[in-house]
Design a protein around this motif. Structure first.
Motif, PDB file in Angstrom:
ATOM      1  N   ASP A 183       0.829  -1.497   0.173  1.00 23.60           N
ATOM      2  CA  ASP A 183      -0.483   0.213   0.419  1.00 23.60           C
ATOM      3  C   ASP A 183       1.109   1.015  -0.025  1.00 23.60           C
ATOM      4  OD1 ASP A 183      -1.726   2.439   0.833  1.00 23.60           O
ATOM      5  OD2 ASP A 183      -2.507   0.387   2.530  1.00 23.60           O
ATOM      6  N   VAL A 184       1.013   1.773  -0.761  1.00 19.81           N
ATOM      7  CA  VAL A 184       2.286   2.546  -1.075  1.00 19.81           C
ATOM      8  C   VAL A 184       2.246   4.013  -0.976  1.00 19.81           C
ATOM      9  CG1 VAL A 184       3.386   3.940  -3.098  1.00 19.81           C
ATOM     10  CG2 VAL A 184       3.255   1.548  -3.726  1.00 19.81           C
ATOM     11  N   PRO A 185       0.819   4.849  -0.327  1.00 15.16           N
ATOM     12  CA  PRO A 185       0.735   5.563   0.329  1.00 15.16           C
ATOM     13  C   PRO A 185       0.728   5.803   2.055  1.00 15.16           C
ATOM     14  CG  PRO A 185      -0.923   5.521  -1.493  1.00 15.16           C
ATOM     15  CD  PRO A 185      -0.327   4.164  -1.304  1.00 15.16           C
ATOM     16  N   LEU A 186       0.366   4.933   2.023  1.00 19.94           N
ATOM     17  CA  LEU A 186       0.700   4.204   3.842  1.00 19.94           C
ATOM     18  C   LEU A 186       1.283   2.910   3.608  1.00 19.94           C
ATOM     19  CD1 LEU A 186      -3.041   4.446   5.400  1.00 19.94           C
ATOM     20  CD2 LEU A 186      -1.804   5.821   6.189  1.00 19.94           C
ATOM     21  N   GLY A 187       1.500   2.122   3.294  1.00 18.62           N
ATOM     22  CA  GLY A 187       2.493   1.074   3.588  1.00 18.62           C
ATOM     23  C   GLY A 187       3.965   2.003   3.952  1.00 18.62           C
ATOM     24  N   LEU A 188       4.273   1.485   2.910  1.00 15.05           N
ATOM     25  CA  LEU A 188       5.130   1.698   2.222  1.00 15.05           C
ATOM     26  C   LEU A 188       5.851   2.972   3.243  1.00 15.05           C
ATOM     27  CD1 LEU A 188       7.972   1.306   0.659  1.00 15.05           C
ATOM     28  CD2 LEU A 188       6.958   2.636  -1.187  1.00 15.05           C
ATOM     29  N   ASN A 189       5.277   4.234   3.230  1.00 13.09           N
ATOM     30  CA  ASN A 189       6.050   5.053   3.489  1.00 13.09           C
ATOM     31  C   ASN A 189       6.468   4.362   5.491  1.00 13.09           C
ATOM     32  OD1 ASN A 189       5.863   7.780   5.987  1.00 13.09           O
ATOM     33  ND2 ASN A 189       3.731   7.080   6.361  1.00 13.09           N
ATOM     34  N   PHE A 190       6.113   3.533   5.854  1.00  9.49           N
ATOM     35  CA  PHE A 190       6.466   2.346   7.473  1.00  9.49           C
ATOM     36  C   PHE A 190       7.530   1.346   6.845  1.00  9.49           C
ATOM     37  CE2 PHE A 190       2.907   2.756  10.887  1.00  9.49           C
ATOM     38  CZ  PHE A 190       2.918   4.350  10.824  1.00  9.49           C
ATOM     39  N   HIS A 221       0.818  -0.708  -4.743  1.00 13.30           N
ATOM     40  CA  HIS A 221       0.009  -0.378  -4.741  1.00 13.30           C
ATOM     41  C   HIS A 221      -1.236   1.027  -4.614  1.00 13.30           C
ATOM     42  CE1 HIS A 221      -1.844  -3.984  -2.721  1.00 13.30           C
ATOM     43  NE2 HIS A 221      -1.740  -2.660  -1.802  1.00 13.30           N
ATOM     44  N   ILE A 222      -2.092   1.372  -5.091  1.00 10.85           N
ATOM     45  CA  ILE A 222      -2.784   3.109  -4.436  1.00 10.85           C
ATOM     46  C   ILE A 222      -3.753   2.740  -4.529  1.00 10.85           C
ATOM     47  CG2 ILE A 222      -3.200   5.479  -4.968  1.00 10.85           C
ATOM     48  CD1 ILE A 222      -0.367   5.710  -6.282  1.00 10.85           C
ATOM     49  N   TYR A 223      -4.635   2.882  -3.661  1.00 13.77           N
ATOM     50  CA  TYR A 223      -6.007   2.406  -3.254  1.00 13.77           C
ATOM     51  C   TYR A 223      -6.867   3.401  -3.853  1.00 13.77           C
ATOM     52  CZ  TYR A 223      -5.305  -1.665  -0.447  1.00 13.77           C
ATOM     53  OH  TYR A 223      -4.944  -2.681   0.356  1.00 13.77           O
ATOM     54  N   GLU A 224      -7.982   3.219  -4.690  1.00 19.10           N
ATOM     55  CA  GLU A 224      -9.437   4.173  -5.291  1.00 19.10           C
ATOM     56  C   GLU A 224      -9.005   5.003  -4.542  1.00 19.10           C
ATOM     57  OE1 GLU A 224     -12.580   2.503  -6.552  1.00 19.10           O
ATOM     58  OE2 GLU A 224     -13.046   1.047  -5.479  1.00 19.10           O
ATOM     59  N   ASP A 225      -9.658   5.266  -3.572  1.00 11.48           N
ATOM     60  CA  ASP A 225      -9.498   5.856  -2.782  1.00 11.48           C
ATOM     61  C   ASP A 225      -8.936   7.275  -2.024  1.00 11.48           C
ATOM     62  OD1 ASP A 225      -8.978   3.925  -1.222  1.00 11.48           O
ATOM     63  OD2 ASP A 225     -11.160   4.230   0.293  1.00 11.48           O
ATOM     64  N   GLN A 226      -7.399   6.826  -2.372  1.00 13.12           N
ATOM     65  CA  GLN A 226      -6.589   7.414  -1.840  1.00 13.12           C
ATOM     66  C   GLN A 226      -5.604   8.112  -2.922  1.00 13.12           C
ATOM     67  OE1 GLN A 226      -4.256   4.343  -1.480  1.00 13.12           O
ATOM     68  NE2 GLN A 226      -4.313   3.597   1.078  1.00 13.12           N
ATOM     69  N   LEU A 227      -6.398   7.917  -4.722  1.00 12.25           N
ATOM     70  CA  LEU A 227      -5.389   8.631  -5.753  1.00 12.25           C
ATOM     71  C   LEU A 227      -5.583   9.934  -5.466  1.00 12.25           C
ATOM     72  CD1 LEU A 227      -3.454   7.288  -8.132  1.00 12.25           C
ATOM     73  CD2 LEU A 227      -5.914   7.445  -9.237  1.00 12.25           C
ATOM     74  N   GLN A 234      -0.046  14.915  -2.575  1.00 14.97           N
ATOM     75  CA  GLN A 234       1.833  15.085  -1.977  1.00 14.97           C
ATOM     76  C   GLN A 234       2.372  15.447  -3.512  1.00 14.97           C
ATOM     77  OE1 GLN A 234       1.874  10.707  -0.141  1.00 14.97           O
ATOM     78  NE2 GLN A 234       4.156  10.698   0.379  1.00 14.97           N
ATOM     79  N   LEU A 235       1.593  14.673  -4.786  1.00 16.71           N
ATOM     80  CA  LEU A 235       3.144  15.287  -5.711  1.00 16.71           C
ATOM     81  C   LEU A 235       2.758  16.189  -6.122  1.00 16.71           C
ATOM     82  CD1 LEU A 235       1.883  11.285  -7.562  1.00 16.71           C
ATOM     83  CD2 LEU A 235       4.267  12.160  -6.966  1.00 16.71           C
ATOM     84  N   GLN A 236       2.363  16.968  -5.651  1.00 20.82           N
ATOM     85  CA  GLN A 236       2.638  18.702  -6.255  1.00 20.82           C
ATOM     86  C   GLN A 236       3.605  19.162  -5.489  1.00 20.82           C
ATOM     87  OE1 GLN A 236       1.284  19.595  -8.925  1.00 20.82           O
ATOM     88  NE2 GLN A 236       0.270  17.784  -9.213  1.00 20.82           N
ATOM     89  N   ARG A 237       4.242  18.691  -4.753  1.00 21.29           N
ATOM     90  CA  ARG A 237       4.870  19.668  -3.480  1.00 21.29           C
ATOM     91  C   ARG A 237       6.471  18.765  -3.613  1.00 21.29           C
ATOM     92  NH1 ARG A 237       1.639  17.518   2.307  1.00 21.29           N
ATOM     93  NH2 ARG A 237      -0.124  18.470   1.516  1.00 21.29           N
TER      94      ARG A 237
END
Ligand SMILES: Nc1nc(=O)c2c([nH]1)NC[C@@H]1CN(c3ccc(C(=O)N[C@@H](CCC(=O)O)C(=O)O)cc3)CN21
Ligand SMILES: O=c1ccn([C@H]2C[C@H](O)[C@@H](COP(=O)(O)O)O2)c(=O)[nH]1
Length: 283
Positions: A183-190, A221-227, A234-237
């Motif tokens: 889960d790239v937005p949440l899990g990978l951060n950890f 992956h990125i879940y549909e509700d995170q995209l 996040q990708l704008q920063r």
């Protein structure tokens, strides 16, 4: 940080929508990602394009090292991350092996510290690796695997980061970690933090220099509700430089990690970050 952002962008540009039955959500998905962390240079891979709750990630790792099987124990050392999988997943709540509130079953650290042997008794995989490395031995099988298909039905979730393979070259310790699902937005951060800290800690307690940690991911992956948050926030920063991690040098043994270590034994210096983003979590 750039490799993390590149993976996020790659999922957005090239990802394929995959229906996930377990969560009932669609995931934008790519296959195969290779990340590297310079533990030798102490380039701590903290996400800087949003606030990272890095202590919770380290607490999770310490819980795995201790062989915890209960979300309450994880909460007690500083992370709420197992509450949902232990207590909110319908399939697990109805599983006859679930021992009650907060039980996670035979997952992660249980397998790492007490893999059940067919003839009775158990194998402590982590102890074996620590003992060998301390003596300067790399038998080309310094592997800790949490992936035990014979016991999947006894746990709340199959392990995602499932195998850690240590290697010695001279007096430098390396780690290669394998992850089947990310889960790239949440899990990978950890998970980035955990791979880095696992190598740093193992080098410290076995008396070696830390080298590079290699992190191999299969389904990212990125879940549909995170995209939307990923693409439009996040990708704008612009990322900031990597911070440094300081680990209490008094941590010398596996017993230290098992007994007195707390999150106060870890400090981060120079962490500049953008504001928090709260991504939805899928149980
Ligand atoms: N869908 C899913 N994604 C995951 O990353 C994941 C699972 N499930 N299940 C098992 C573990 C639990 N992990 C988790 C669970 C929650 C957060 C989370 O909510 N993180 C927030 C803040 C956490 C805090 O306040 O400490 C974040 O913004 O990073 C992260 C990783 C990683 N794993
Ligand atoms: O350390 C972890 C643990 C879990 N995840 C993510 C990856 C998936 O989104 C889910 C697990 O679902 P499965 O259906 O079992 O693949 O949790 C992670 O990224 N990191």
């Amino acid at each position: 940080m750039n490799q993390y952002l590149a993976l996020c962008q790659r999922i957005v540009d090239e990802g394929v929508w995959v229906e996930n039955e377990r969560t009932g959500k669609r995931c934008l998905t790519v296959i195969n990602a290779d990340l590297e962390y310079r533990v030798d240079n102490n380039e701590f891979p903290l996400i800087t394009t949003r606030k990272s709750y890095w202590k919770a990630a380290i607490a999770e790792l310490i819980g795995y090292i201790r062989g915890y099987d209960n979300a309450a124990d994880f909460r007690a050392i500083g992370t709420p991350t197992w509450n949902a999988n232990a207590n909110l997943n319908e399939a697990w709540l109805n599983n006859p092996y679930r021992k009650g509130e907060d039980d996670m079953g035979r997952v992660y650290g249980v397998q790492g510290r007490a893999w059940a042997k067919p003839e009775g008794g158990s194998v402590d995989q982590l102890r074996k690796v620590v003992d060998n490395l301390k003596q300067g031995i790399d038998d080309r099988g310094e592997i800790i695997s949490f992936y035990n298909p014979g016991e999947f039905h006894m746990g709340c979730l199959r392990p995602c980061m499932h195998t850690h393979n240590f290697s010695l070259l001279g007096d430098t310790l390396y780690l290669t970690s394998f992850q089947r699902s990310c889960d790239v937005p949440l899990g990978l951060n950890f998970n980035q933090i955990q791979v880095f800290v696992f190598l740093a800690l193992m080098a410290q307690i076995t008396g070696h220099k830390p080298g590079i940690a290699y992190h191999k991911i299969v389904n990212a992956h990125i879940y549909e509700d995170q995209l939307d948050l990923m693409v439009n926030e996040q990708l704008q920063r612009e990322p900031f430089p990597s911070p440094q991690l300081e680990i209490n040098p008094d941590i010398r043994t596996l017993e230290d990690l098992e007994t007195w270590v707390t999150m106060d034994d870890f400090k981060v210096h120079g962490y500049q970050h953008h504001p928090a983003i709260q991504y939805p979590f899928s149980v």
